[in-house]
Design an enzyme around this catalytic site. Structure first.
Site, PDB file in Angstrom:
ATOM      1  N   GLU A 200      77.503 118.723  23.309  1.00  0.00           N
ATOM      2  CA  GLU A 200      78.397 119.717  22.721  1.00  0.00           C
ATOM      3  C   GLU A 200      78.798 120.726  23.778  1.00  0.00           C
ATOM      4  OE1 GLU A 200      76.074 121.461  19.633  1.00  0.00           O
ATOM      5  OE2 GLU A 200      74.949 122.763  20.999  1.00  0.00           O
ATOM      6  N   ASN A 235      65.484 126.863  27.520  1.00  0.00           N
ATOM      7  CA  ASN A 235      65.747 126.685  26.088  1.00  0.00           C
ATOM      8  C   ASN A 235      64.503 126.896  25.222  1.00  0.00           C
ATOM      9  OD1 ASN A 235      68.554 125.838  26.524  1.00  0.00           O
ATOM     10  ND2 ASN A 235      67.640 123.997  27.388  1.00  0.00           N
ATOM     11  N   GLU A 288      71.948 124.237  14.145  1.00  0.00           N
ATOM     12  CA  GLU A 288      71.071 123.311  13.448  1.00  0.00           C
ATOM     13  C   GLU A 288      70.319 124.062  12.366  1.00  0.00           C
ATOM     14  OE1 GLU A 288      67.653 122.000  15.719  1.00  0.00           O
ATOM     15  OE2 GLU A 288      67.924 123.660  17.116  1.00  0.00           O
ATOM     16  N   ASN A 290      66.447 124.226  10.966  1.00  0.00           N
ATOM     17  CA  ASN A 290      65.058 123.812  11.116  1.00  0.00           C
ATOM     18  C   ASN A 290      64.413 123.812   9.745  1.00  0.00           C
ATOM     19  OD1 ASN A 290      64.731 123.424  13.990  1.00  0.00           O
ATOM     20  ND2 ASN A 290      65.091 125.608  14.180  1.00  0.00           N
ATOM     21  N   PHE A 348      56.941 129.672  36.315  1.00  0.00           N
ATOM     22  CA  PHE A 348      56.432 129.456  34.966  1.00  0.00           C
ATOM     23  C   PHE A 348      55.832 128.057  34.770  1.00  0.00           C
ATOM     24  CE2 PHE A 348      59.603 132.780  34.709  1.00  0.00           C
ATOM     25  CZ  PHE A 348      58.971 133.749  33.948  1.00  0.00           C
TER      26      PHE A 348
END
Length: 669
Positions: A200, A235, A288, A290, A348
């Protein structure tokens, strides 16, 4: 109401569900793998059932084992938490077939909304605004390139069955589409057993804002406001808040009503979250839904006063919602920080091991501030490589956003975690970041503000003064304690030196004591670099948390003894402080500095993990940016690339090997 429920999950969410069930008088059953035999959720539950090996695919993801555990214990219902089987319609359907209630939505809603591709098709048909993209089957990387070119760069490649940031890649050109398609598909198959992906349009400067909905089996649906989830890394959400500092009442209402309409369209029953991407003009697009409890649900609970887990259980038991939309009020502000077992100073990367010390801040209300800590670990517990690296979710509530942020900063400064690396320094630094405090957020915040990664921060002069004051107070308190020992070989002189120099990192701070006595609790006037200040604390030697007032300012910091000094961690700063007399400080400046070893000709494994593949051969010439190896840790694939042109001289690892952090993968000429 149910008498006994089984929690088909682990970690903090299993503990969270157990707490509410216990308050409701419901018995609980935990399930656990080999790796979780001594886990906190196992200890908390009334019963526990072993379900297999450490890997999730052989334990927590095996529906048959969960159902067998229900039958063996007489559990009437299953709460799935999040992740694992929480959004698998076939699991829900099989439970119903076996006469066991699924504490969540019905299979129809899970199938309609749980799959990202199908949910977008459904949303389009229902008239919900969605991001432009391709929802059909993508055959291969070449097909992905064609689709991306038609949509227009940049694009987002996302796993259809994904979640938690896994199986997602942003591509800005054809080359990144090819690589991102393969990586997203590989991660999706590894994490979810489903390698389908879709593409997308990627919206630049987006905010990630989601609406919490709650629905019963009687047609009642309400929305409980929004959560701002824009602070993300790869994300994966890092910090969330409720409400959003960006939305106005008009946008909030529109997003909420659209979410309710979508939930009603699929006959949704239970708690669910509709996620939107919001641009700079407050245009919002459906991402979306969930069909489960969200990780960040505590911030909604804190601003609404509604226990979402309790409502999920009551809805599953057939009870109607006890409230209407008019009853929903957002009160105050809540912040959530996700504490992860990862090293912020090494990009990280995951960290595993035993928690040699784990001391979260005290929970509860103090004045106008509430502190809440959802966790599934304890001191002595082990962070495993097999599961998500989350340690805890620390939440604060206060009447205003800035008060909640200040409370979070203090709580993080007092959150003691030793034995592994963790992201508390980054979270603490975030709480004082001007852009965060002003609410100027986007999902690109971390990449934009820390383009080279999060590096150790350098204190300014004001911060150096605070650190020096803490170090000197600790040194004087420790000295005072030693001098009171009855078996000292030499009697204490009782004299207190007036002038001191405190080395904080590479800086030297001059301190002059204006009082001549050490009192307990410690209360002293002093001059820092000529500026008068004061310090009050009841800190005692051995306590890892130092709290008190410096110049009238409330300060919470962590202090740990190191050779000839203290390491002080405060607001994202981490410095080694040493207290000297003026003469000793002069000599210290002459001491040589030990340099770290040269590792420029080695590729070191950046985290404990499994070697997925080695992309080069001995003797091969490699260009900067080319892939050298891929290492998987905590369900994420990490691509290790060459930082310059080089020649591979020796390869020390092979695909399938498990490596420790800093293990040498290959050597360069």
């Amino acid at each position: 109401m149910f008498k006994k429920i089984l929690i088909a999950n682990r970690g903090e969410i299993a503990c969270r569900v157990i707490k509410t069930a216990r308050r409701m008088g419901i018995l609980t059953v935990a399930v656990y793998s080999d790796a979780d035999r001594d886990a906190l959720h196992v200890e908390m539950a009334d019963e526990a059932v072993h379900i297999g090996p450490a890997t999730a695919s052989e334990s927590y993801l095996v529906a048959e084992k969960i159902i067998a555990a229900c039958k063996a214990t007489g559990a009437e219902a299953v709460h799935p938490g999040y992740g694992f089987l929480s959004e698998r319609a076939s699991f829900c359907a099989e439970l119903e077939k076996q006469g066991i209630v699924f504490i969540g939505p019905k299979p129809k809603a899970i199938m309609a909304m749980g799959d990202k591709i199908e949910s977008k098709k459904f949303a389009n048909a229902a008239g919900v605004s969605t991001v432009p993209g391709h929802l059909g089957v993508i055959e291969d990387a070449a097909h992905a390139e064609v689709i991306a070119g038609g949509i227009g760069y940049p694009v987002m490649i996302k796993a259809s069955a994904g979640g938690g940031g896994k199986g997602m890649r942003i591509a800005w050109n054809e080359a990144e589409v090819r690589d991102g398609f393969e990586r997203a598909r590989s991660e999706a198959k590894s994490s979810f057993g489903d390698d389908r992906v879709f593409i997308e349009k990627f919206i630049v400067e987006p905010r990630h804002i989601e609406i919490q909905v709650l629905a019963d089996a009687h047609g009642n649906v309400v929305y409980l406001g929004e959560r701002e989830c824009s602070i993300q890394r790869r994300n994966q959400k890092v910090a969330e808040e409720a409400p959003s500092p960006f939305l106005d009442e008009k946008t909030r209402k529109a997003m909420g009503e659209q979410s309710v309409a979508l939930a009603k369209a699929v006959d949704y029953q239970s708690a669910g979250t509709v996620e939107f991407i919001v641009d700079r003009d407050r245009n919002f697009y459906f991402l979306e839904m969930n069909t489960r409890l969200q990780v960040e649900h505590p911030v909604t609970e804190l601003v609404t006063g509604i226990d979402l887990v309790e409502q999920m259980i009551r809805v599953a038991a057939g009870e109607p919602l006890p409230l209407t939309q008019e009853d929903i009020r957002l009160d105050g502000w809540a912040i959530e920080s996700r504490l992860y077992a990862e090293d912020p100073y090494r990009n990280f990367l995951p960290s595993i091991g035993r928690l040699t010390r784990y001391r979260p801040p005290a929970e509860g209300r103090t004045g106008n501030v509430v502190v809440r800590n959802d966790t599934g670990v304890f001191e002595g517990a082990e962070i495993s490589m097999y599961y998500d690296p989350m340690i805890a979710k620390l939440c604060t509530w206060a009447p205003t956003r800035l008060e909640a942020i200040e409370a979070m900063g203090r709580a993080l400064d007092g959150f003691v975690v030793d034995g592994i690396e963790h992201n508390v320094p980054f979270l603490s630094a975030l709480m004082k970041h001007p852009r965060w405090r002003e609410g100027r957020l986007s999902t690109g915040f971390i990449a934009e503000e820390y383009p080279a990664g999060f590096a150790p921060m350098e204190p300014d002069r004001t911060e150096e003064a605070v650190l020096a004051t803490i170090a000197l107070s600790a040194s004087l308190i420790e000295t005072n304690r030693r001098e009171r020992f009855s078996d000292r070989l030499r009697a204490a002189s009782g004299a207190l030196r007036e002038h001191w120099v405190v080395k904080t990192g590479d800086s030297h701070v001059a301190v002059r004591l204006l009082d001549g006595l050490v009192t307990i609790p410690f209360d002293m006037e002093m001059a820092i670099e000529g500026e008068n200040s004061s310090i009050v604390t009841d800190w005692r030697p051995g306590d890892p948390v130092w709290s008190g007032k410096v110049g009238g300012r409330d300060i919470t910091a962590q202090v740990r003894p190191v050779l000839n000094g203290l390491r002080i961690d405060w607001q994202g700063l981490s410095v080694t402080a040493k207290v000297f007399s003026p003469r000793h400080a002069e000599l210290d400046r002459l001491m040589p500095v030990k340099l770290p070893p040269d590792t420029s000709k080695l590729l070191l494994c950046p985290m404990p993990g499994l070697v997925v593949s080695i992309a080069v051969a001995e003797g091969q010439e490699v260009k900067a940016g080319e892939t050298l190896a891929i290492v998987e840790a905590m369900k994420m694939e990490n691509v290790l690339r060459a930082d310059r042109d080089l020649v591979v001289s020796k390869i020390n690892a092979a695909a399938g090997e498990s490596l420790a952090v800093d293990a040498v993968i290959m050597e360069f000429a």
